[in-house]
Design a protein around this motif. Structure first.
Motif, PDB file in Angstrom:
ATOM      1  N   UNK A 469       0.808  -1.210   0.000  1.00 13.83           N
ATOM      2  CA  UNK A 469       0.000   0.000   0.000  1.00 13.83           C
ATOM      3  C   UNK A 469       0.844   1.264   0.000  1.00 13.83           C
ATOM      4  N   UNK A 470       2.169   1.136   0.127  1.00 20.35           N
ATOM      5  CA  UNK A 470       3.052   2.304   0.182  1.00 20.35           C
ATOM      6  C   UNK A 470       3.178   2.938  -1.199  1.00 20.35           C
ATOM      7  N   UNK A 471       3.365   4.259  -1.252  1.00 23.75           N
ATOM      8  CA  UNK A 471       3.609   4.919  -2.539  1.00 23.75           C
ATOM      9  C   UNK A 471       4.876   4.354  -3.197  1.00 23.75           C
ATOM     10  N   UNK A 472       4.969   4.438  -4.538  1.00 26.36           N
ATOM     11  CA  UNK A 472       6.108   3.889  -5.268  1.00 26.36           C
ATOM     12  C   UNK A 472       7.406   4.592  -4.854  1.00 26.36           C
ATOM     13  N   UNK A 473       8.449   3.777  -4.642  1.00 20.36           N
ATOM     14  CA  UNK A 473       9.795   4.230  -4.268  1.00 20.36           C
ATOM     15  C   UNK A 473       9.809   4.973  -2.933  1.00 20.36           C
ATOM     16  N   UNK A 474       8.817   4.660  -2.102  1.00 27.15           N
ATOM     17  CA  UNK A 474       8.738   5.238  -0.760  1.00 27.15           C
ATOM     18  C   UNK A 474       8.360   4.122   0.202  1.00 27.15           C
ATOM     19  N   UNK A 475       8.978   4.093   1.347  1.00 27.46           N
ATOM     20  CA  UNK A 475       8.634   3.064   2.332  1.00 27.46           C
ATOM     21  C   UNK A 475       8.331   3.716   3.676  1.00 27.46           C
ATOM     22  N   UNK A 476       7.486   3.044   4.453  1.00 30.41           N
ATOM     23  CA  UNK A 476       7.106   3.492   5.789  1.00 30.41           C
ATOM     24  C   UNK A 476       7.722   2.529   6.775  1.00 30.41           C
ATOM     25  N   UNK A 477       8.452   3.046   7.703  1.00 29.36           N
ATOM     26  CA  UNK A 477       9.133   2.202   8.671  1.00 29.36           C
ATOM     27  C   UNK A 477       8.624   2.483  10.081  1.00 29.36           C
ATOM     28  N   UNK A 478       8.506   1.415  10.879  1.00 34.69           N
ATOM     29  CA  UNK A 478       8.060   1.502  12.259  1.00 34.69           C
ATOM     30  C   UNK A 478       9.189   1.037  13.166  1.00 34.69           C
ATOM     31  N   UNK A 479       9.229   1.596  14.360  1.00 36.25           N
ATOM     32  CA  UNK A 479      10.247   1.182  15.328  1.00 36.25           C
ATOM     33  C   UNK A 479       9.695   1.363  16.733  1.00 36.25           C
ATOM     34  N   UNK A 480      10.111   0.467  17.639  1.00 34.34           N
ATOM     35  CA  UNK A 480       9.734   0.626  19.045  1.00 34.34           C
ATOM     36  C   UNK A 480      10.551   1.729  19.716  1.00 34.34           C
ATOM     37  N   UNK A 481      11.651   2.112  19.076  1.00 38.11           N
ATOM     38  CA  UNK A 481      12.570   3.068  19.697  1.00 38.11           C
ATOM     39  C   UNK A 481      12.874   4.213  18.732  1.00 38.11           C
ATOM     40  N   UNK A 482      13.220   5.335  19.316  1.00 41.22           N
ATOM     41  CA  UNK A 482      13.624   6.484  18.517  1.00 41.22           C
ATOM     42  C   UNK A 482      15.116   6.452  18.253  1.00 41.22           C
ATOM     43  N   UNK A 483      15.853   6.074  19.294  1.00 40.62           N
ATOM     44  CA  UNK A 483      17.309   6.033  19.157  1.00 40.62           C
ATOM     45  C   UNK A 483      17.845   4.808  19.904  1.00 40.62           C
ATOM     46  N   UNK A 484      18.277   3.778  19.200  1.00 51.90           N
ATOM     47  CA  UNK A 484      18.349   3.719  17.726  1.00 51.90           C
ATOM     48  C   UNK A 484      16.994   3.378  17.124  1.00 51.90           C
ATOM     49  N   UNK A 485      16.757   3.874  15.931  1.00 48.92           N
ATOM     50  CA  UNK A 485      15.543   3.543  15.194  1.00 48.92           C
ATOM     51  C   UNK A 485      15.785   2.212  14.498  1.00 48.92           C
ATOM     52  N   UNK A 486      15.059   1.179  14.917  1.00 48.66           N
ATOM     53  CA  UNK A 486      15.222  -0.164  14.367  1.00 48.66           C
ATOM     54  C   UNK A 486      13.988  -0.469  13.533  1.00 48.66           C
ATOM     55  N   UNK A 487      14.084  -0.368  12.192  1.00 47.42           N
ATOM     56  CA  UNK A 487      12.887  -0.466  11.350  1.00 47.42           C
ATOM     57  C   UNK A 487      12.309  -1.886  11.303  1.00 47.42           C
ATOM     58  N   UNK A 488      10.979  -1.962  11.381  1.00 50.28           N
ATOM     59  CA  UNK A 488      10.260  -3.221  11.252  1.00 50.28           C
ATOM     60  C   UNK A 488       8.948  -2.936  10.519  1.00 50.28           C
ATOM     61  N   UNK A 489       8.403  -3.964   9.875  1.00 54.89           N
ATOM     62  CA  UNK A 489       7.100  -3.813   9.221  1.00 54.89           C
ATOM     63  C   UNK A 489       5.960  -4.170  10.165  1.00 54.89           C
ATOM     64  N   UNK A 490       6.284  -4.923  11.246  1.00 55.21           N
ATOM     65  CA  UNK A 490       5.280  -5.220  12.271  1.00 55.21           C
ATOM     66  C   UNK A 490       5.925  -5.107  13.640  1.00 55.21           C
ATOM     67  N   UNK A 491       5.236  -4.380  14.524  1.00 53.49           N
ATOM     68  CA  UNK A 491       5.690  -4.247  15.904  1.00 53.49           C
ATOM     69  C   UNK A 491       4.771  -5.075  16.794  1.00 53.49           C
TER      70      UNK A 491
END
Length: 530
Positions: A469-491
């Motif tokens: 569902x993300x726009x082309x050539x753009x990704x949405x990343x989620x993380x439980x933390x701000x620093x460090x930001x550890x990207x996941x598709x499901x939290x």
């Protein structure tokens, strides 16, 4: 705005405003009746021909059914009322003893039995949720007692104080006959009339007994004896009345008006007291306005800064409250000044703070309306229609703008009204906006909160995005933390979350160097009941 008919209730109309917001009119007068098909439909109080049992006429499109006429007796007077939607029987009827009406006349919402006795008509006026009986004395006579035979099915009739109350088999009040009164053609009123109730093996008997001889001898005729039957239900206004300081021990709980008056030496002070039924727990209130119809006001100016709506700090009862025993007054919840301020118009009080101001701890007890002495409001007086006013279209009402509380809701964490991004019903309130990004840029993380508003505990809480569902050539990343930001598709959030508990996470946008456009995306939340 478009009405959402599926959200109708007896005292409620709901309109969808857009952007997840609803507009509700919460009335003290029934707006709908429950049809046999289970739908809430608009009320009609027109008396129509009806053939059923011994009756000849009736109103079937109201919150209770009412029937008139006795086709099986030389005494045609008979009125019956039946609760709608009850399992089994729930009805009661009244027949005026020894009467011989010469004719039965219907017009609109009125049915009149003419000349039940010489010079005496008995008139019934059907309105929304109410049956008004008028015993009309056209001239002086010697009759002081009007007795009705009472026949009933699965109901109990009792006399409580100056009123008569009718209960169903569950012990719940279904009809309430308030204290009767006399009124003459000049509008003079006397409470020199009362009920007497006796029980028999086959039928009970209810009598209306007039005791004020002076009133009958000196009044201008016709004189009307007025007992009124009211259907009980959960209206917006739980109770309303007013108090008056010079008559500190007098109760005005049966008045058809509400009075607000400034303080001066000759007239004293009137305060109007109003208590609301609780709003549904899944509403998030954005605005709330109390609307009162002004039926009269005096010549003194009512300046804008003189209005107050003070929350009441303790329980009270409209049938017993007086100026001397009313609860202590708390904070003013009125926002700005009411609109209206003249007679024969609606006055609108913005009392939104009553419903969402966290500093008001005892808000369930209602408010007191008053004028202060500021700005020359010492002698100002306004009189409003109460929930007992004869013209049901002018009774108090509450108008609320609200959001449907989400089951799992995303919000921005500021704790203010209107901070949710969406609800659980595909309504978007506002966007998580990252602004403009340059191709190849990664946005700063934004903290988002997910809150359990299901009304029960949940576990296995997870938040995720759908990459497709993300726009082309753009990704949405989620993380439980701000620093460090550890990207996941499901939290996944460990443990359980009680009702109103929440968790936070971070969201950022990552664009590729050849990204040509932005777009919208969705974040989802799921959990399992505990």
């Amino acid at each position: 705005m478009q009405e959402v008919k599926s959200m109708r209730k007896m005292f409620e109309k709901h309109h969808y405003v857009g952007a997840g917001e609803f507009y509700a009119e919460l009335s003290t007068t029934p707006l709908h009746y429950l049809s046999e098909s289970g739908e809430w439909k608009d009320i009609s109080t027109t008396v129509k021909d009806f053939r059923g049992w011994e009756y000849s006429k009736g109103v079937l499109s109201n919150t209770f059914k009412v029937y008139f006429g006795d086709t099986m007796s030389t005494n045609e007077h008979l009125v019956g009322i039946e609760k709608v939607g009850d399992e089994g029987e729930c009805w009661i009827n009244f027949k005026l003893k020894n009467s011989r009406p010469t004719e039965t006349v219907t017009e609109g919402s009125t049915c009149t039995f003419k000349n039940c006795y010489e010079g005496v008509d008995v008139e019934y006026v059907v309105s929304e949720g109410m049956l008004k009986e008028n015993i009309i004395l056209h001239k002086k006579n010697d009759r002081r007692v009007f007795s009705f035979t009472v026949k009933k099915g699965d109901t109990v009739i009792t006399k409580e104080g100056n009123a008569v109350v009718i209960y169903d088999r569950h012990g719940e009040v279904v009809w309430d006959m308030g204290e009767p009164y006399l009124i003459d053609s000049d509008g003079e009123v006397s409470y020199g009339v009362h009920y007497e109730l006796s029980y028999g093996q086959e039928y009970d008997e209810l009598s209306v007994v007039v005791t004020d001889e002076d009133f009958l001898m000196t009044s201008n005729y016709p004189v009307i004896i007025d007992p009124t039957v009211t259907m009980q239900g959960d209206s917006a206004i739980l109770q309303d009345t007013y108090v008056y300081s010079p008559s500190g021990n007098t109760n005005y709980g049966n008045s058809d008006s509400l009075v607000v008056q400034g303080l001066n030496n000759s007239a004293g002070r009137n305060r109007t007291l109003i208590q609301f039924n609780p709003l549904p727990s899944d509403w998030v209130v954005n605005e709330a306005h109390l609307e009162l119809f002004c039926i009269a006001r005096n010549q003194y100016s009512i300046v804008a800064n003189s209005h107050r709506a003070l929350h009441l700090t303790a329980p009270w009862n409209k049938n017993t409250v007086t100026h001397n025993n009313m609860p202590a007054l708390g904070d003013n919840v009125l926002l700005g000044n009411p609109t209206g301020l003249t007679a024969d118009v609606w006055w609108s009080y913005d009392i939104s703070n009553y419903f969402f101001n966290p500093t008001i701890k005892q808000k369930d007890h209602g408010i007191a309306l008053q004028f202060t002495g500021a700005g020359g409001a010492f002698a100002s007086t306004a009189t409003f229609a109460s929930s007992r006013y004869a013209d049901t279209s002018k009774r108090p009402r509450l108008v609320v703008k609200y959001l449907k509380k989400p089951v799992l809701g995303f919000h921005d964490g500021t704790g203010q009204i209107g901070t949710y991004y969406s609800d659980g019903y595909d309504n978007i309130f506002k966007l998580l906006d990252f602004g403009t990004l340059v191709a190849g840029q990664t946005s700063s993380p934004v903290r988002v909160f997910v809150k359990n508003l299901a009304g029960f505990d949940v576990t296995n809480l997870r938040v995720y995005v759908a990459p497709l569902e993300s726009p082309e050539k753009t990704s949405i990343e989620l993380s439980l933390f701000n620093s460090p930001f550890i990207p996941e598709t499901m939290l996944r959030f460990n443990g359980s979350y009680v009702d109103e508990a929440e968790a936070s996470f971070y969201v950022r946008i990552v664009t590729q160097e050849d990204a040509m456009a932005g777009g919208d995306f969705n974040i989802y939340a799921k959990a399992d009941p505990l």
